[in-house]
Enzyme design. Structure first.
Site, short mmCIF file in Angstrom:
data_model
loop_
_atom_site.label_atom_id
_atom_site.label_comp_id
_atom_site.label_asym_id
_atom_site.label_seq_id
_atom_site.Cartn_x
_atom_site.Cartn_y
_atom_site.Cartn_z
N ASP A 134 -11.61 -7.32 1.72
CA ASP A 134 -12.54 -7.35 2.84
C ASP A 134 -12.21 -8.38 3.90
O ASP A 134 -13.11 -9.04 4.45
CB ASP A 134 -13.97 -7.52 2.34
CG ASP A 134 -14.42 -6.38 1.46
OD1 ASP A 134 -14.46 -5.24 1.95
OD2 ASP A 134 -14.68 -6.62 0.26
N MET A 150 0.85 -1.19 0.00
CA MET A 150 0.00 0.00 0.00
C MET A 150 0.89 1.23 0.00
O MET A 150 1.75 1.39 0.88
CB MET A 150 -0.92 0.00 1.23
CG MET A 150 -2.00 -1.06 1.19
SD MET A 150 -3.01 -1.08 2.69
CE MET A 150 -1.90 -1.95 3.82
N ALA A 151 0.69 2.07 -1.01
CA ALA A 151 1.52 3.27 -1.16
C ALA A 151 1.42 4.15 0.08
O ALA A 151 0.33 4.43 0.58
CB ALA A 151 1.09 4.05 -2.39
N HIS A 190 -7.51 -9.56 -6.13
CA HIS A 190 -8.40 -8.67 -5.41
C HIS A 190 -9.76 -8.80 -6.09
O HIS A 190 -9.89 -8.44 -7.26
CB HIS A 190 -7.90 -7.23 -5.46
CG HIS A 190 -8.74 -6.29 -4.65
ND1 HIS A 190 -8.24 -5.13 -4.10
CD2 HIS A 190 -10.04 -6.33 -4.26
CE1 HIS A 190 -9.21 -4.50 -3.44
NE2 HIS A 190 -10.31 -5.22 -3.53
N LYS A 203 -0.20 -9.70 -8.93
CA LYS A 203 -1.48 -9.34 -8.33
C LYS A 203 -2.33 -8.62 -9.36
O LYS A 203 -1.85 -7.74 -10.08
CB LYS A 203 -1.27 -8.43 -7.11
CG LYS A 203 -2.59 -8.05 -6.42
CD LYS A 203 -2.38 -7.20 -5.19
CE LYS A 203 -3.72 -6.89 -4.52
NZ LYS A 203 -3.58 -6.07 -3.31
N ARG A 248 -6.23 -3.02 3.57
CA ARG A 248 -6.75 -2.03 4.52
C ARG A 248 -7.05 -2.62 5.89
O ARG A 248 -7.10 -1.90 6.89
CB ARG A 248 -8.01 -1.39 3.94
CG ARG A 248 -7.76 -0.54 2.69
CD ARG A 248 -9.07 -0.10 2.04
NE ARG A 248 -9.85 -1.25 1.59
CZ ARG A 248 -11.18 -1.25 1.48
NH1 ARG A 248 -11.87 -0.18 1.81
NH2 ARG A 248 -11.81 -2.33 1.06
N CYS A 266 -3.51 -2.06 -9.34
CA CYS A 266 -3.76 -0.72 -8.81
C CYS A 266 -4.86 -0.02 -9.62
O CYS A 266 -4.76 0.09 -10.85
CB CYS A 266 -2.48 0.11 -8.86
SG CYS A 266 -2.70 1.79 -8.22
#
Length: 377
Positions: free
Chosen positions: A207, A17-18, A174, A144, A230, A102
């Site tokens: 999630d 994650m940037a 994802h 990814k 996240r 991304c």
């Protein structure tokens, strides 16, 4: 899980994650789950080839990190190959992940990230070149990607097949499209479809907010492991919870506010080291993490605002000392989403991108031109 010569004891991955997964944060996560895979934030291939100072800083790892996992992003296969060669020749990493997931407009409008798998020739060539460089050095390559640009332009099964055919050791899906961004709930059934489609391991992503979510994803999809994005923001201990859950234990880390404060201070000190002793820069970088660490605790707006005004470790410590050290996170919000939920948005793509599955000569000239922004951060 085996990834080439590497063994991953617990099949859990920290997703890049940037601005988040620099080595100080990775070290915190690794300390809670020491046998997972913790991937550095995305490195722009052109910036690495240009020896951009920030790119080089992001390529640094702490001595404790093993294996060292680095993610590369690029659109030009030749440049991505050059970047991979630097990683190999300078022994920068033990594992290379390729970013084709991304959804950020500044990336997709140039044909990168989750826009790139639509062009199968680019996807094949980038993976082929990077594997050709990394494989002789014993460095496994993974990729990814997302479900597709939108549900009318899905690419994930084909992307998985290409990645497997070109030598990737594993892939991460994802389970959202680019258009879905981070909105709604990811569709885990697509992860199951990819698992059925491939022979190499699949990491599921999307999630996972707690250990029970990780177990549920594995049970529902058959995926070999999970990737956490996240869900670990402000709670690096999620990796301990997932490790325990995968081992059949009900043990969970439920820190008090005082214990969270101790993690914040350790994070801050590591950031000072990351920024070569620049305490002010470290505290500024910590600010975004503070909001995640405190979310759900009984901390007022004035205290949060005070954290945002800190310029030194001493100021951060003083505010932490004034918190209710025994406060607990309310059970009703444990393992619930935190951070902003970004809903569907318009996808930005190069002109005419969807007209063909392969790049034209003109498209390649446009994509591969010397864009100075590609070498900057």
């Amino acid at each position: 899980m085996r990834l080439g010569p590497l063994t991953v004891g617990t099949p859990v991955m920290l997703s890049p994650m940037a601005g988040v997964t620099n080595w100080p944060f990775r070290v915190l996560c690794e300390e809670y789950g020491p046998d997972g895979l913790y991937v550095a934030e995305m490195i722009t291939a052109r910036a690495l080839v240009a020896r951009n100072p920030k790119a080089l800083r992001l390529c640094r790892f702490a001595p404790s990190e093993h294996p060292r996992s680095l993610q590369l992003y690029g659109v030009n296969p030749a440049i991505v190959e050059q970047a991979a060669r630097i990683v190999v020749d300078e022994s920068m990493a033990d594992h290379v992940d390729l970013n084709f997931g991304c959804p950020v407009p500044k990336v997709t409008r140039r044909g990168g990230g989750s826009a790139l798998p639509w062009k199968t020739d680019l996807l094949e060539e980038i993976i082929h070149r990077v594997v050709r460089v990394c494989e002789p050095a014993g460095i496994p390559v993974t990729a990814k990607f997302r479900v597709g640009i939108d549900h009318d332009h899905e690419t994930f099964l084909e992307s998985g097949r290409i990645a497997q055919g070109e030598g990737c050791a594993a892939v991460t899906l994802h389970a959202r499209t680019t258009a879905e961004y981070y909105g709604g709930h990811s569709d885990w059934t697509r992860i199951g479809e990819l698992v059925e489609h491939l022979d190499i391991p699949v990491f599921g992503n999307g999630d996972i907010w707690g250990a029970d979510d990780a177990v549920a994803m594995v049970n529902e999809t058959g995926c070999a492991g999970v990737a956490i994005g996240r869900g670990c923001q402000g709670r690096p201990w999620i990796f301990a919870d997932i490790r325990n859950a995968f081992e059949g234990s009900d043990a969970r880390v439920r820190p008090t506010l005082g214990e969270v404060g101790a993690v914040v201070m350790r994070h801050a000190r590591l950031l000072v080291e990351f920024f070569d002793g620049d305490e002010r820069m470290a505290v500024h970088d910590l600010r975004k993490h503070i909001a995640w660490y405190l979310k759900g605790f009984p901390v007022g707006g004035s205290v949060r605002a005070a954290f945002m005004g800190c310029e030194s470790l001493a100021e951060v410590q003083a505010i932490i000392d004034g918190l209710d050290q025994r406060a607990q996170l309310p059970e009703r919000i444990v393992d619930k989403p935190r951070g902003r939920v970004r809903f569907a948005k318009k996808v930005h793509l190069p002109y005419g991108w969807l007209e063909s599955r392969r790049t034209t000569h003109a498209e390649r000239e446009q994509l591969f031109g010397d864009d100075p922004m590609d070498a900057e951060y």
